[in-house]
Design a protein around this motif. Structure first.
Motif, PDB file in Angstrom:
ATOM      1  N   ALA A  24      26.528 123.084 103.205  1.00  0.00           N
ATOM      2  CA  ALA A  24      25.337 122.354 103.637  1.00  0.00           C
ATOM      3  C   ALA A  24      24.773 121.503 102.503  1.00  0.00           C
ATOM      4  O   ALA A  24      24.285 120.381 102.729  1.00  0.00           O
ATOM      5  N   MET A  25      24.817 122.007 101.259  1.00  0.00           N
ATOM      6  CA  MET A  25      24.319 121.240 100.120  1.00  0.00           C
ATOM      7  C   MET A  25      25.137 119.964  99.908  1.00  0.00           C
ATOM      8  O   MET A  25      24.582 118.914  99.550  1.00  0.00           O
ATOM      9  N   ILE A  26      26.450 120.067 100.125  1.00  0.00           N
ATOM     10  CA  ILE A  26      27.279 118.869  99.997  1.00  0.00           C
ATOM     11  C   ILE A  26      26.888 117.849 101.061  1.00  0.00           C
ATOM     12  O   ILE A  26      26.747 116.650 100.778  1.00  0.00           O
ATOM     13  N   GLY A  27      26.691 118.320 102.295  1.00  0.00           N
ATOM     14  CA  GLY A  27      26.265 117.423 103.366  1.00  0.00           C
ATOM     15  C   GLY A  27      24.906 116.810 103.092  1.00  0.00           C
ATOM     16  O   GLY A  27      24.687 115.612 103.333  1.00  0.00           O
ATOM     17  N   LEU A  28      23.994 117.617 102.565  1.00  0.00           N
ATOM     18  CA  LEU A  28      22.652 117.123 102.246  1.00  0.00           C
ATOM     19  C   LEU A  28      22.704 116.066 101.139  1.00  0.00           C
ATOM     20  O   LEU A  28      21.995 115.052 101.188  1.00  0.00           O
ATOM     21  N   ALA A  29      23.551 116.319 100.136  1.00  0.00           N
ATOM     22  CA  ALA A  29      23.699 115.352  99.054  1.00  0.00           C
ATOM     23  C   ALA A  29      24.296 114.041  99.562  1.00  0.00           C
ATOM     24  O   ALA A  29      23.957 112.962  99.068  1.00  0.00           O
ATOM     25  N   ARG A  30      25.182 114.161 100.543  1.00  0.00           N
ATOM     26  CA  ARG A  30      25.786 112.946 101.122  1.00  0.00           C
ATOM     27  C   ARG A  30      24.737 112.116 101.864  1.00  0.00           C
ATOM     28  O   ARG A  30      24.723 110.881 101.782  1.00  0.00           O
ATOM     29  N   LEU A  31      23.847 112.783 102.576  1.00  0.00           N
ATOM     30  CA  LEU A  31      22.844 112.077 103.372  1.00  0.00           C
ATOM     31  C   LEU A  31      21.649 111.627 102.544  1.00  0.00           C
ATOM     32  O   LEU A  31      21.098 110.547 102.764  1.00  0.00           O
ATOM     33  N   PHE A  32      21.215 112.466 101.598  1.00  0.00           N
ATOM     34  CA  PHE A  32      19.996 112.179 100.818  1.00  0.00           C
ATOM     35  C   PHE A  32      20.265 112.373  99.319  1.00  0.00           C
ATOM     36  O   PHE A  32      19.836 113.363  98.713  1.00  0.00           O
ATOM     37  N   PRO A  33      20.983 111.438  98.691  1.00  0.00           N
ATOM     38  CA  PRO A  33      21.303 111.615  97.265  1.00  0.00           C
ATOM     39  C   PRO A  33      20.151 111.290  96.312  1.00  0.00           C
ATOM     40  O   PRO A  33      20.162 111.747  95.163  1.00  0.00           O
ATOM     41  N   GLU A  34      19.161 110.535  96.773  1.00  0.00           N
ATOM     42  CA  GLU A  34      18.131 110.051  95.842  1.00  0.00           C
ATOM     43  C   GLU A  34      17.371 111.158  95.115  1.00  0.00           C
ATOM     44  O   GLU A  34      17.179 111.075  93.879  1.00  0.00           O
ATOM     45  N   PRO A  35      16.903 112.223  95.797  1.00  0.00           N
ATOM     46  CA  PRO A  35      16.146 113.251  95.056  1.00  0.00           C
ATOM     47  C   PRO A  35      16.956 113.925  93.946  1.00  0.00           C
ATOM     48  O   PRO A  35      16.388 114.348  92.930  1.00  0.00           O
ATOM     49  N   GLY A  36      18.260 114.014  94.116  1.00  0.00           N
ATOM     50  CA  GLY A  36      19.080 114.715  93.138  1.00  0.00           C
ATOM     51  C   GLY A  36      19.412 113.909  91.903  1.00  0.00           C
ATOM     52  O   GLY A  36      19.854 114.480  90.901  1.00  0.00           O
ATOM     53  N   TYR A 220      23.806 120.757  94.649  1.00  0.00           N
ATOM     54  CA  TYR A 220      23.184 119.600  95.309  1.00  0.00           C
ATOM     55  C   TYR A 220      23.020 118.427  94.342  1.00  0.00           C
ATOM     56  O   TYR A 220      23.411 117.287  94.650  1.00  0.00           O
ATOM     57  N   THR A 221      22.447 118.692  93.169  1.00  0.00           N
ATOM     58  CA  THR A 221      22.204 117.596  92.220  1.00  0.00           C
ATOM     59  C   THR A 221      23.510 116.999  91.706  1.00  0.00           C
ATOM     60  O   THR A 221      23.613 115.788  91.508  1.00  0.00           O
ATOM     61  N   ALA A 222      24.529 117.841  91.475  1.00  0.00           N
ATOM     62  CA  ALA A 222      25.819 117.333  90.990  1.00  0.00           C
ATOM     63  C   ALA A 222      26.464 116.422  92.024  1.00  0.00           C
ATOM     64  O   ALA A 222      26.977 115.339  91.694  1.00  0.00           O
ATOM     65  N   PHE A 223      26.441 116.835  93.285  1.00  0.00           N
ATOM     66  CA  PHE A 223      27.068 116.025  94.321  1.00  0.00           C
ATOM     67  C   PHE A 223      26.242 114.782  94.646  1.00  0.00           C
ATOM     68  O   PHE A 223      26.802 113.755  95.053  1.00  0.00           O
ATOM     69  N   CYS A 224      24.933 114.846  94.465  1.00  0.00           N
ATOM     70  CA  CYS A 224      24.110 113.652  94.658  1.00  0.00           C
ATOM     71  C   CYS A 224      24.566 112.530  93.736  1.00  0.00           C
ATOM     72  O   CYS A 224      24.722 111.378  94.151  1.00  0.00           O
ATOM     73  N   GLU A 225      24.793 112.868  92.476  1.00  0.00           N
ATOM     74  CA  GLU A 225      25.229 111.869  91.498  1.00  0.00           C
ATOM     75  C   GLU A 225      26.592 111.299  91.871  1.00  0.00           C
ATOM     76  O   GLU A 225      26.831 110.090  91.789  1.00  0.00           O
ATOM     77  N   SER A 226      27.501 112.183  92.289  1.00  0.00           N
ATOM     78  CA  SER A 226      28.851 111.725  92.647  1.00  0.00           C
ATOM     79  C   SER A 226      28.841 110.846  93.886  1.00  0.00           C
ATOM     80  O   SER A 226      29.541 109.831  93.953  1.00  0.00           O
ATOM     81  N   PHE A 227      28.047 111.228  94.885  1.00  0.00           N
ATOM     82  CA  PHE A 227      27.955 110.404  96.094  1.00  0.00           C
ATOM     83  C   PHE A 227      27.272 109.064  95.795  1.00  0.00           C
ATOM     84  O   PHE A 227      27.640 108.031  96.359  1.00  0.00           O
TER      85      PHE A 227
END
Length: 338
Positions: A24-36, A220-227
């Motif tokens: 779910a964290m990966i999916g969340l990072a894909r949809l909303f990367p800005e906070p991370g 979440y934060t790591a995947f936000c940056e990658s996405f």
């Protein structure tokens, strides 16, 4: 009733809410990367860093010198576990990497080697050994020592790989950061064990939830940056399935190696079980923590992907194996030992 049955089914195959939450964290990072990707003393990445230090402080708080002293005696078992964890694992992956590395998969191979260089996991190794009927004191000792050794050995291995590929790697700086973030809180907790150890033991369930929440935040934060940097754009579903198959194959290869060595050394059934579960598993906690120190934020998500896959697969497979060993132990007639 349906929810209870579904939860029981997940537990039987080694899945739990935490693995689903990781996805779910990966999916969340894909949809909303800005906070991370935001920075600052109260950003999500900074809060995750504070949480890491607390994780290891409470981990040290639950250790005690008597357990560590008692675990020193079985040196043959310890040698097999730690040599497998920190030497055999990386050697196997380096050999495979030399054969199958391509320019398109270089970052994934970096993450795969990172899995191989990590220490053993603590909590799940001890739980599996307990279920299967292994040497529990030795499991506690080895899992604990592995985490501390990993602060130094994992950066050394990553330094070797990154230096050999032309990367700029500050080994002293990495070890210094990990010492402050991991080793110092563990030692502080260990020193306070006599006074406050009861608190950590009494609240271990809540502390486990805190550990898991912190890992979810790191992921979440790591995947936000990658996405945000579109680093996954070049990887297909087939690539990810191949990675999962590779992680599963790595687990069984190491598992088979430990069985062979344990039999050659004539380990007791209890010691074989401890060697199998402590030597074949890798720590997502340490992997999440070290990734933020070892890798640039831009590639941390990809570097974490293999250890997340390995973590999920090792929990599923190890849970099935541990339960099978428990049934063998409880069977009225002699059964095949691991």
């Amino acid at each position: 009733m349906a929810n209870s049955s579904f939860g029981s089914l997940l537990a039987r195959v080694g899945l739990d809410w935490f693995i689903l939450a990781l996805l779910a964290m990966i999916g969340l990072a894909r949809l909303f990367p800005e906070p991370g990707v935001q920075q600052g003393p109260l950003s999500l990445s900074s809060l995750a860093g504070y949480g890491v230090s607390l994780i290891f402080f409470f981990y040290g708080l639950r250790l005690n010198f008597e357990q560590l002293r008692a675990g020193l005696r079985n040196y043959r078992l310890h040698s097999v576990i730690h040599l497998t964890t920190f030497v055999v694992f990386p050697a196997v992956v380096l050999a495979a990497r030399a054969v199958w590395l391509t320019p398109d998969t270089e970052l994934l191979w970096l993450g795969i080697f990172y899995v191989a260089a990590l220490p053993s996991t603590v909590s799940s190794s001890v739980v599996m050994v307990s279920i299967a009927g292994g040497n529990l004191p030795a499991a506690i000792f080895n899992a604990s020592i592995s985490s501390l050794i990993g602060v130094f050995i994992t950066p050394l291995w990553m330094s070797y790989l990154l230096s050999s590929t032309g990367g700029d790697y500050d080994l002293g700086g990495v070890i210094g950061k990990l010492t402050l973030q991991v080793l110092v809180p563990v030692v502080l907790g260990l020193l306070l064990n006599r006074r406050l150890g009861w608190f950590a033991e009494r609240n271990k369930t809540y502390l486990r939830y805190f550990d898991q929440f912190t890992i979810l935040l790191i992921v979440y934060t790591a995947f936000c940056e990658s996405f945000e940097r579109r680093l996954f754009a070049d990887y297909s579903a087939a690539d990810l399935l191949s990675l999962a198959a590779l992680m599963l194959g790595l687990f069984f290869l190491i598992y088979g190696f430990i069985i062979l060595v344990s039999r050659l050394l004539h380990f007791s059934r209890e010691d074989r079980i401890t060697a199998l579960f402590c030597g074949s598993k890798k720590s997502l906690v340490q992997g999440s923590v070290m990734a933020n120190v070892l890798f640039p934020a831009s590639v941390a998500g990809i570097a974490l992907l293999p250890i997340m896959m390995y973590h999920a697969l090792q929990l599923i497979v190890a849970s099935i194996l541990a339960q099978a060993m428990a049934r063998q132990r409880d069977a009225p007639s002699p059964a095949i030992q691991p």
